[in-house]
Design an enzyme around this catalytic site. Structure first.
Site, PDB file in Angstrom:
ATOM      1  CD  GLU A 112      -2.806  -1.240   2.392  1.00 52.05           C
ATOM      2  OE1 GLU A 112      -4.031  -1.021   2.300  1.00 52.05           O
ATOM      3  OE2 GLU A 112      -2.231  -1.497   3.463  1.00 52.05           O
ATOM      4  CD  GLU A 132      -3.232  -6.352   3.910  1.00 50.56           C
ATOM      5  OE1 GLU A 132      -2.595  -5.275   3.897  1.00 50.56           O
ATOM      6  OE2 GLU A 132      -3.253  -7.118   2.928  1.00 50.56           O
TER       7      GLU A 132
HETATM    8  N1  T1G Z   1       4.531  -7.445  11.729  1.00 45.78           N
HETATM    9  C1  T1G Z   1       5.312  -7.820  12.778  1.00 45.78           C
HETATM   10  N2  T1G Z   1       6.208  -8.862  12.741  1.00 45.78           N
HETATM   11  C2  T1G Z   1       6.321  -9.512  11.584  1.00 45.78           C
HETATM   12  C3  T1G Z   1       5.540  -9.177  10.441  1.00 45.78           C
HETATM   13  C4  T1G Z   1       4.624  -8.077  10.544  1.00 45.78           C
HETATM   14  N3  T1G Z   1       3.863  -7.684   9.517  1.00 45.78           N
HETATM   15  N4  T1G Z   1       5.875 -10.031   9.445  1.00 45.78           N
HETATM   16  C5  T1G Z   1       6.828 -10.843   9.949  1.00 45.78           C
HETATM   17  N5  T1G Z   1       7.097 -10.550  11.215  1.00 45.78           N
HETATM   18  C6  T1G Z   1       8.087 -11.199  12.086  1.00 45.78           C
HETATM   19  C7  T1G Z   1       7.739 -12.655  12.408  1.00 45.78           C
HETATM   20  O1  T1G Z   1       6.889 -12.751  13.503  1.00 45.78           O
HETATM   21  C8  T1G Z   1       9.107 -13.248  12.700  1.00 45.78           C
HETATM   22  O2  T1G Z   1       9.462 -12.891  14.006  1.00 45.78           O
HETATM   23  C9  T1G Z   1      10.008 -12.491  11.732  1.00 45.78           C
HETATM   24  O3  T1G Z   1       9.295 -11.301  11.359  1.00 45.78           O
HETATM   25  C10 T1G Z   1      10.303 -13.260  10.480  1.00 45.78           C
HETATM   26  O4  T1G Z   1       9.091 -13.688   9.909  1.00 45.78           O
HETATM   27  C11 T1G Z   1      -3.019  -1.712   6.994  1.00 45.78           C
HETATM   28  C12 T1G Z   1      -3.247  -4.051   8.437  1.00 45.78           C
HETATM   29  C13 T1G Z   1       7.327 -11.339   5.409  1.00 45.78           C
HETATM   30  C14 T1G Z   1       6.829 -13.334   4.053  1.00 45.78           C
HETATM   31  O5  T1G Z   1       0.601 -10.372   6.491  1.00 45.78           O
HETATM   32  O6  T1G Z   1       4.095 -13.233   5.581  1.00 45.78           O
HETATM   33  O7  T1G Z   1      -0.402  -4.602   6.586  1.00 45.78           O
HETATM   34  O8  T1G Z   1       9.548 -15.151  15.026  1.00 45.78           O
HETATM   35  O9  T1G Z   1       9.462 -16.140  10.243  1.00 45.78           O
HETATM   36  O10 T1G Z   1       9.336 -17.020   6.615  1.00 45.78           O
HETATM   37  O11 T1G Z   1      -3.232  -3.078   5.250  1.00 45.78           O
HETATM   38  O12 T1G Z   1       6.735 -13.026   7.738  1.00 45.78           O
HETATM   39  O13 T1G Z   1      11.634 -14.073  14.197  1.00 45.78           O
HETATM   40  O14 T1G Z   1      10.434 -13.169  16.204  1.00 45.78           O
HETATM   41  O15 T1G Z   1       7.581 -15.293   8.831  1.00 45.78           O
HETATM   42  O16 T1G Z   1      10.991 -15.243   5.866  1.00 45.78           O
HETATM   43  C15 T1G Z   1       0.238  -7.692   6.255  1.00 45.78           C
HETATM   44  C16 T1G Z   1       3.255 -11.157   7.248  1.00 45.78           C
HETATM   45  C17 T1G Z   1       0.137  -7.198   7.654  1.00 45.78           C
HETATM   46  C18 T1G Z   1       2.924 -10.348   6.066  1.00 45.78           C
HETATM   47  C19 T1G Z   1       8.666 -13.380   5.783  1.00 45.78           C
HETATM   48  N6  T1G Z   1       1.491  -8.397   6.087  1.00 45.78           N
HETATM   49  N7  T1G Z   1       4.593 -11.719   7.191  1.00 45.78           N
HETATM   50  O17 T1G Z   1       8.535 -14.759   5.944  1.00 45.78           O
HETATM   51  O18 T1G Z   1       9.962 -15.064   8.066  1.00 45.78           O
HETATM   52  S1  T1G Z   1      -1.440  -6.458   7.952  1.00 45.78           S
HETATM   53  C20 T1G Z   1       1.577  -9.704   6.243  1.00 45.78           C
HETATM   54  C21 T1G Z   1       4.884 -12.740   6.361  1.00 45.78           C
HETATM   55  C22 T1G Z   1      -1.373  -4.972   7.126  1.00 45.78           C
HETATM   56  C23 T1G Z   1      -2.488  -2.936   6.371  1.00 45.78           C
HETATM   57  C24 T1G Z   1      -2.644  -4.193   7.131  1.00 45.78           C
HETATM   58  C25 T1G Z   1       6.261 -13.321   6.484  1.00 45.78           C
HETATM   59  C26 T1G Z   1       7.250 -12.798   5.420  1.00 45.78           C
HETATM   60  P1  T1G Z   1      10.288 -13.888  14.885  1.00 45.78           P
HETATM   61  P2  T1G Z   1       8.956 -15.148   9.279  1.00 45.78           P
HETATM   62  P3  T1G Z   1       9.769 -15.607   6.573  1.00 45.78           P
END
Ligand code: T1G
Length: 694
Positions: A112, A132
């Site tokens: 976004e 999301e």
């Molecule tokens: N927020 C906080 N922590 C996050 C995070 C996030 N969005 N994404 C990953 N982490 C942390 C995770 O907990 C882990 O921590 C570390 O990063 C590595 O992640 C307004 C409301 C990016 C593809 O849904 O899909 O935006 O365990 O083990 O396999 O519209 O993480 O090491 O302490 O998963 O390499 C939308 C979520 C949010 C993406 C990487 N975004 N993340 O995968 O590593 S909602 C998502 C992922 C939003 C807006 C809305 C994956 C990754 P720790 P990992 P990975």
């Protein structure tokens, strides 16, 4: 270079400002990051020497979304001046072109943010997505209004309802990114691109103003109807997919600012709801389940470059496919050539079906079959790194096989059993290397089901556990480490539900009442339909049948389940099930012969009777240390047993209901119905001391 704050720097290179984020692990849009973006943008915009701005990130990825750890906090998406939409507004209305330079994954709020920039460049390995929906949410930072203005409603619908991560080359084709840079030269590529914008005086492209693409979709109600229809079955019970669709509809039919209002309203409804809380919980639970407290991250791992599988039946075949899919050669051993050929034939058929659906190519079918070698002697398992036994569930047979493997397999090989309930310590005890023995409990169909219970024996070494976790990741399984106890975590908890379901039909609830209650709760299927699918005669024998259970009576009546067209239900030629008065009569007669007083039992009681003992068993499992944490139990049940994801799993659900309420219910049930409802001591302690088990 100017340090804007702990996670943001601004560097001016001739007339280009480089706004760099560095907020590990994934540059999520935390408050600090948003504050850095706002301050950095204002600096760059007010700096006369700056003619264009490049937004770029350090570390493994571009912004991977809003910071999920902040959700539910007081400032989750930002107070005045630092909210996500403030960042978007500042970027989009910048008088100087803003270019997003993308590597890794631009996801959710990250994409976004990029969509609020005027241009986007990416490295070829980058991916973009709005996932999301997997968190029970929708893109709340303008993504549902800006994305369709570039890619059109159809593609936008697909992206927001699937949460897929779209590769950069497809993003380029869709116009989502404007240019691909060299793989290892993003910064330079982005600066050159930005300079070109200035020298060619290219316009400030505000995605919000792009109307022509969405106008083409205006009035195309069929598109939305088709998407709703295609998703109905898969997203039954989930709120977020429908809310995402409504936002894209708003983007097509309303002016941008009106659409943003619809998005904001629906976003907050989801954010405040229990479904998103459950799915956010499972997001972190799935990352926690990989962490084994007493096993260090840098524990030495064994190499696993070749695998042996014993048994080419349903489980052995599916297990072998996982390794062939990951490019690991498999030697599959069966007792006879005939059984081996049958097993290999089924594997090839499965691959050909997958190819027919276009999910793999025919070349890949041959490539994977080429990695599977069939043998009829255990002696051929003398060189593999990992051997998985998947034979009939019989302790003597398993002990016989492990005794042989102990003398055949090379030193250091991991010896694993796919047992779904038997004592792994007892199996290991027949070998001289119990430290190399472990349980790897796959779920049928093993090549599809994501869950893997890794059963850690008393003597299993840390290296073998850590290696098994790493192998699980390579074959794309979600693995949970569990202890040795009857049924481990999944089946042990399942037994509670099955017991109560079987008791309830003798008290007046009909099988289809119970199945409907659990189906409406969100399970894909109730226990009786599941039994019919598996076959009522599993473990049943005419000789031993004594008519002392409904199952005995049904089997004696030739009602073996779907395969015989009748079980608890009757099935038509398309295997559609319907309640059968004959079964009702059998149950009624069974009850009358045993003077059982039948009564009306409502849906609420059915759910309490089936679910609360499961939660109680979860506490017993934690009490005994058979699971590392409560969320692991929820990972097991949401990935292996169909517990609805939007209800978070038995332990999360129990917490939503209130453990004090469940304890009260169990105590009452124990008094009225018996010791099987005796509350776990740990549950008593958690309620008494208000312990947070998560
Ligand atoms: N927020 C906080 N922590 C996050 C995070 C996030 N969005 N994404 C990953 N982490 C942390 C995770 O907990 C882990 O921590 C570390 O990063 C590595 O992640 C307004 C409301 C990016 C593809 O849904 O899909 O935006 O365990 O083990 O396999 O519209 O993480 O090491 O302490 O998963 O390499 C939308 C979520 C949010 C993406 C990487 N975004 N993340 O995968 O590593 S909602 C998502 C992922 C939003 C807006 C809305 C994956 C990754 P720790 P990992 P990975």
């Amino acid at each position: 270079m100017t340090t804007i704050n702990e996670v943001t720097t601004l560097d001016i290179e001739s007339n280009i400002a480089l706004l760099t984020l560095n907020s590990p692990p994934v540059n999520a849009l935390s408050l600090k990051v948003r504050q850095g973006l706002v301050a950095g943008l204002k600096d760059a915009i007010s700096n006369d020497s700056v003619e264009a701005i490049v937004l770029i990130c350090e570390g493994r990825t571009f912004i991977a979304g809003a910071d999920i750890t902040e959700f539910g906090g007081s400032d989750s998406l930002g107070t005045e001046g630092n909210s996500l939409n403030d960042v978007m507004h500042l970027m989009e209305n910048s008088p100087k072109p803003v270019v997003a330079a993308i590597h890794g994954t631009a996801l959710g709020g990250g994409l976004e943010t990029a969509l609020a920039c005027h241009y986007r460049v990416a490295v070829p390995s980058a991916k973009c997505g709005l996932p999301e929906v997997n968190l029970g949410l929708l893109p709340g930072g303008g993504g549902t209004q800006r994305l369709p203005r570039i890619v059109g409603a159809e593609k936008a619908l697909q992206m927001v309802t699937s949460g897929e991560h779209v590769p950069a080359n497809q993003c380029l084709e869709m116009g989502l990114v404007d240019e691909l840079t060299e793989e290892n030269d993003l910064k330079n590529g982005a600066v050159i691109f930005a300079k070109k914008l200035v020298t060619e005086n290219r316009p400030l492209v505000k995605v919000r103003d792009a109307q022509d693409v969405v106008e083409k979709d205006r009035g195309n109600d069929q598109l939305f109807a088709d998407v709703r229809k295609s998703l109905a079955r898969k997203t039954r019970g989930f709120l977020a997919p429908e809310y995402n669709i409504q936002c894209i509809e708003a983007a097509v039919n309303l002016p941008f600012d009106e659409g943003i209002k619809v998005e904001g309203k629906l976003f907050m409804e989801l954010m405040m709801g229990n479904q998103s809380r459950a799915q956010q919980y499972l997001f972190f639970a799935q990352r926690q389940v990989n962490k084994i407290p007493d096993i260090e991250k840098d524990t030495e791992l064994k190499d696993v470059e070749s695998v042996g599988v014993i048994g080419a039946g349903t489980m052995g075949g599916g297990i072998s496919m996982n390794f062939a899919n990951a490019g690991i050669p498999v030697t599959i051993v069966e007792q006879s050539q005939e059984r081996l050929d049958k097993g290999l034939g089924i594997i090839r058929k499965n691959y050909e079906n997958t190819a027919a659906k276009g999910r793999i190519t025919t070349a890949q079918v041959e490539e994977r079959m080429g990695l599977i070698d069939g043998k009829t002697s255990l002696e051929d398992l003398n060189s593999q790194d990992l051997i998985i036994e998947a034979v009939f569930e019989n302790m003597d047979l398993k002990k016989e096989i492990f005794t042989k493997l102990d003398s055949i397999c090379k030193e250091g090989a991991i010896l694993a059993s796919n047992t779904s309930a038997l004592d792994v310590n007892e199996i290991a005890s027949v070998t001289k290397r119990p430290e190399d023995v472990i349980g790897l409990h796959f779920f049928s169909p093993a090549n599809i089901m994501k869950l893997l219970e890794i059963v850690r024996g008393d003597k299993t070494s840390k290296t073998v556990v850590a290696t098994s976790m790493a192998v699980a990741k390579r074959i794309q399984k979600i693995a949970a480490v569990v202890g040795v106890c009857p049924g481990f975590v999944g089946n042990r908890i399942l037994a509670q539900r099955q017991r109560e379901a079987n008791k309830l039909i003798l008290e007046g609830a009909l099988p289809w009442d119970i199945d409907d209650a659990l189906f409406d709760f969100g399970f894909p299927m109730g226990p009786f339909a599941m039994s019919d699918l598996a076959g009522l005669d599993i473990g049943w024998g005419k000789e031993t049948s004594n008519g002392e259970s409904i199952r005995d009576l049904l089997c004696e009546a030739g009602r073996l389940g779907q395969k015989s067209g009748k079980g608890f239900y009757v099935y038509d030629e398309n295997r559609n099930k319907s309640p059968d008065p004959e079964v009702e009569a059998i149950i009624k007669k069974f009850g009358e012969e045993r003077q059982v007083r039948m009564r009306d039992i409502n849906k609420e009681e059915i759910l309490e009777r089936c679910l609360y003992p499961m939660i109680n068993e979860g506490f017993k499992i934690l009490e005994e240390g058979m699971a590392i944490r409560a969320s692991d139990i929820d990972i097991v049940w949401t990935n292996g047993y169909g517990w609805p994801v939007y209800e978070g799993g038995p332990m999360f659900y129990g917490n939503t209901i209130g453990f004090d309420k469940i304890l009260f219910w169990l105590k009452k049930a124990e008094l009225e119905m018996g010791p099987e409802f005796k509350p776990s001591a740990y549950l008593e302690k958690v309620v008494a001391e208000e312990i947070n088990i998560f």
